[in-house]
Design an enzyme around this catalytic site. Structure first.
Site, short mmCIF file in Angstrom:
data_model
loop_
_atom_site.label_atom_id
_atom_site.label_comp_id
_atom_site.label_asym_id
_atom_site.label_seq_id
_atom_site.Cartn_x
_atom_site.Cartn_y
_atom_site.Cartn_z
N LYS A 114 3.19 11.31 -3.41
CA LYS A 114 2.20 10.66 -4.27
C LYS A 114 1.33 11.67 -5.00
O LYS A 114 0.83 11.40 -6.09
CB LYS A 114 1.33 9.75 -3.40
CG LYS A 114 0.41 8.82 -4.16
CD LYS A 114 -0.18 7.83 -3.17
CE LYS A 114 -1.29 6.99 -3.76
NZ LYS A 114 -1.82 6.07 -2.74
N ASP A 171 -12.94 4.97 1.59
CA ASP A 171 -11.52 5.09 1.95
C ASP A 171 -11.14 6.55 2.12
O ASP A 171 -11.03 7.30 1.15
CB ASP A 171 -10.66 4.42 0.86
CG ASP A 171 -9.16 4.49 1.18
OD1 ASP A 171 -8.76 5.22 2.12
OD2 ASP A 171 -8.38 3.83 0.47
N GLU A 187 -6.87 0.68 -4.77
CA GLU A 187 -6.91 0.53 -3.31
C GLU A 187 -8.24 0.01 -2.77
O GLU A 187 -8.25 -0.93 -1.96
CB GLU A 187 -6.55 1.87 -2.65
CG GLU A 187 -5.07 2.18 -2.80
CD GLU A 187 -4.74 3.65 -2.67
OE1 GLU A 187 -5.62 4.44 -2.25
OE2 GLU A 187 -3.60 4.03 -2.99
N ASP A 192 0.88 -1.16 0.00
CA ASP A 192 0.00 0.00 0.00
C ASP A 192 0.92 1.21 0.00
O ASP A 192 1.49 1.57 1.03
CB ASP A 192 -0.89 -0.04 1.26
CG ASP A 192 -1.72 1.23 1.42
OD1 ASP A 192 -1.69 2.10 0.52
OD2 ASP A 192 -2.41 1.35 2.45
MG MG Z 1 -4.55 4.67 1.89
#
Ligand code: MG
Ligand code: ADP
Length: 640
Positions: free
Chosen positions: A86, A214, A185, A25
């Site tokens: 990211k 999420d 994800e 992850d």
């Molecule tokens: Mg995450």
């Protein structure tokens, strides 16, 4: 001498040999690595027992460090400490420069497509920074598993575009990791939960729809998935990757500044210290009713505040409510009633905020699920998938489907978009559609691949252009050009075109130099909804214009060929005038007027057409006229 062992690709060389594979992850804020050991997935921890590696890299004069250690430098050496990289991966210089709260400096060595960040250890690209984090995870895995990895499944947000996915793969390559697959994800989280539920007698049945919510440090994703005996189908996804726990921190920073009467926070180290304090206070309030914020700043100011959960709730409620709009959107996209959702799964550190849990529970009209650690669930799902892809479970029945986040299409005559793969189509997928030429003797076709929900090319994003050449000259409408759109499991697109009569082919891999930001995707989706009616009119108008032009061309080429033979001067003048009327109508913007002008021509030329037919000029048209075309004509594909 031992016999050579022969095995199929993707299969374990020996039945009992376990191939080391991990799930990663790679988060905006935190990263984790997990693996399957003795049949169950576990996160890998460092010597101190920490599973989480903060996605932070520090570059000092004498090298770099990653994670918790780098995080320490965030306070003392902010200019050389890179976090949330990211958000920059796969982005253009302009997009990176537009990002707020960047402590590091964008280097002057940057180019438009390759931004670089300035550090004491030299300039680095976001991909290289990401690679440092992956290297750290890789060495943690190889140390604790005692061997070299055959590969990794790396997760990315559902909304990552081509460029961001490609950049993530590049980072893995630099880190010496073989990417078995990129995985969304939310899908990874669903895998973790699906298996968990299958083992328990659980409240989630087979063939039921679940929502994966999420909310991490920098991104928000919502996905609807259908689970059916180990098969997960993503029905729809939406999100806002510019919204996360960082924004809760920022709201709290504002509150701290206001409450402590600090007007300016210029010192980067002070700014970081206040941010760190805000984050700790926020996290503390997930389990406590009240917390203290005590801080002495370099500027001399002192902060000594007390904050209650209720006050905090008031500050962040608007931010949390913003996540509910994408939740509504996925329900609409998948045409699902709230009551059809059997479970709402909480993923990401920020879902520990009690107010968030209650607001999301209220929205989905049920208790949200929090059984699996929200920090670990994505890495665990990725590890399960990696185990299968590495060939450790040859009889595994789990197949995985994902979706294309935006529609993919082709520009057709009149600047219109023909959608080949509609948004939220499950991938991998290949779809073919047939097109033809617009002009007689057209020998090349310009193919323009676009992405977006709008009807007109001008309102969509251009992905790639290429040409199909050497089409043998034929009458307009005769060639059969099959265009195939293929999206692979990682979400990367290939477009190919073939002319069926002659077999000429052309194709292109779509890898844009930089992709859309998540905010842009959001905007495109919202725009498309807001302009649906307007787009319908625009499409109708463009279609009528194309049709009008086609009629004029057909009529004029016929008139040129045999007008004198079949028409007297009066009839000819009348047709010319109808033609002129249609031309004027095409210049205007009323589809109905064009349509009636076309009808007038069709009506007015009926006799002429009949005379020509009788003289069997049709044959002549098909045979002769084409031979006269010398120039190579390029045109847009025409729908058949
Ligand atoms: Mg995450
Ligand atoms: P990402 O996927 O973006 O890397 P994570 O899922 O690791 O993010 O979540 C990180 C976010 O979760 C941070 O904003 C962090 O402050 C927040 N977080 C972690 N623990 C808690 C907590 N106990 N209460 C509230 N927020 C938390």
């Amino acid at each position: 001498m031992a016999l050579l062992q022969i095995s199929e690709p993707g299969q374990a060389p020996a039945p009992h040999q376990h191939r080391l594979a991990v799930g990663i992850d790679l988060g905006t804020t935190n990263s984790l690595v997990a693996t399957v050991r003795s049949g169950s997935a576990t996160v890998l921890r460092d010597a101190q027992g920490h599973a989480i590696v903060p996605s932070v890299v520090n570059y000092s004069g004498d090298g770099s460090c990653v994670g918790r250690e780098a995080q320490q430098y965030a306070l003392t050496d902010p200019l050389n400490t890179i976090s949330s990289v990211k958000r920059m991966v796969g982005k253009s210089l302009e997009e990176v420069q537009g990002q707020q709260g960047l402590a590091v400096k964008v280097a002057t060595s940057s180019t438009a497509s390759s931004p670089r960040l300035h550090t004491a250890a030299g300039d680095v690209t976001p991909v290289e920074v990401s690679a440092e984090i992956l290297k750290e995870l890789r060495s943690r895995a190889e140390e604790s598993l005692g061997g070299e990895l055959v590969g990794a499944v790396i997760t990315v947000p559902a909304y990552f575009d081509d460029a961001q996915r490609q950049a993530t793969k590049d980072a893995a390559k630099i880190a010496g990791l073989h990417v078995l697959r990129l995985l969304n994800e939310p899908t990874a989280a669903a895998i973790a939960y699906g298996l968990d539920k299958k083992l328990s007698s659980g409240d989630v049945d087979n063939d039921s729809i679940v929502a994966i919510y999420d909310f991490g440090g920098g991104t928000f994703d919502i996905s609807l998935l259908r689970m059916n005996r180990g098969l997960f189908e993503v029905l729809a996804t939406a999100g806002d990757t510019a919204l996360g726990g960082d924004d809760l921190d920022n709201a709290l920073v504002q509150w701290i500044k206001k409450s402590a009467a600090i007007t300016e926070l210029t010192e980067p180290a002070d700014l970081r210290a206040v941010h760190a304090a805000a984050r700790s206070a926020k996290e503390a309030l997930s389990s406590a009713d009240t917390t203290e914020i005590k801080l002495a700043l370099l500027s001399g100011a002192e902060i000594n505040l007390s904050l209650e959960r209720n006050q905090f709730n008031e500050l962040v409620e608007p931010l949390i409510r913003r996540t509910l709009a994408p939740c509504r959107r996925v329900l609409r996209d998948a045409a699902i009633e709230k009551s059809a959702i059997k479970a709402a799964v909480m993923v990401g550190g920020s879902t520990r905020v009690p107010l968030l849990r209650s607001l999301v529970s209220e929205f989905f009209e049920q208790e949200v699920l929090t059984d699996i650690d929200p920090d670990e669930v994505v890495a665990v799902g990725a590890a399960l998938q990696a185990d299968i892809l590495a060939g450790n479970k040859p009889d595994a029945e789990m197949l995985l489907l994902d979706v294309a986040p935006l529609s993919l299409g082709l520009e057709t005559m009149g600047g219109l978009v023909e959608k080949i793969i509609p948004r939220n189509t499950t991938i991998p997928i290949a779809r073919a559609q047939e097109f033809t030429t617009h002009k007689d003797g057209q020998t090349a076709m310009a193919l323009h691949v676009v992405q977006g929900e709008r009807e007109m090319v001008a309102d969509c994003r251009s992905l790639a252009r290429f040409e199909l050449r050497d089409i043998p000259p034929m009458v307009a409408g005769k060639p059969r050009i099959q265009v195939v759109f293929q999206v692979d499991a990682d979400g990367l697109l290939t477009v190919s075109a073939i002319e069926r009569e002659s077999g000429v082919v052309a194709s292109i891999d779509v890898k844009p130099s930089y992709g859309l930001s998540d905010a842009q995707i959001e905007k495109m989706l919202l725009d498309s909804m807001a302009s649906a009616t307007q787009d319908m009119h625009a499409r109708k108008l463009a279609e009528q214009k194309v049709e009008g032009e086609r009629v004029i061309e057909a009529l004029q080429s016929a008139l040129q060929a045999d007008g004198e033979r079949f028409l007297d001067p009066d009839e000819r003048a009348q047709l010319d005038s109808l033609c002129a009327t249609l031309k004027t109508a095409i210049e205007g913007d009323d589809a109905d007027i064009i349509k009636s002008a076309i009808a007038d021509i069709e009506h007015g030329s009926a006799q002429y057409v009949e005379r020509r037919m009788n003289a069997s000029v049709r044959e002549f048209m098909a045979g002769q006229s084409i031979g006269n075309v010398e120039e190579s004509l390029t045109g847009r594909p025409e729908k058949t």
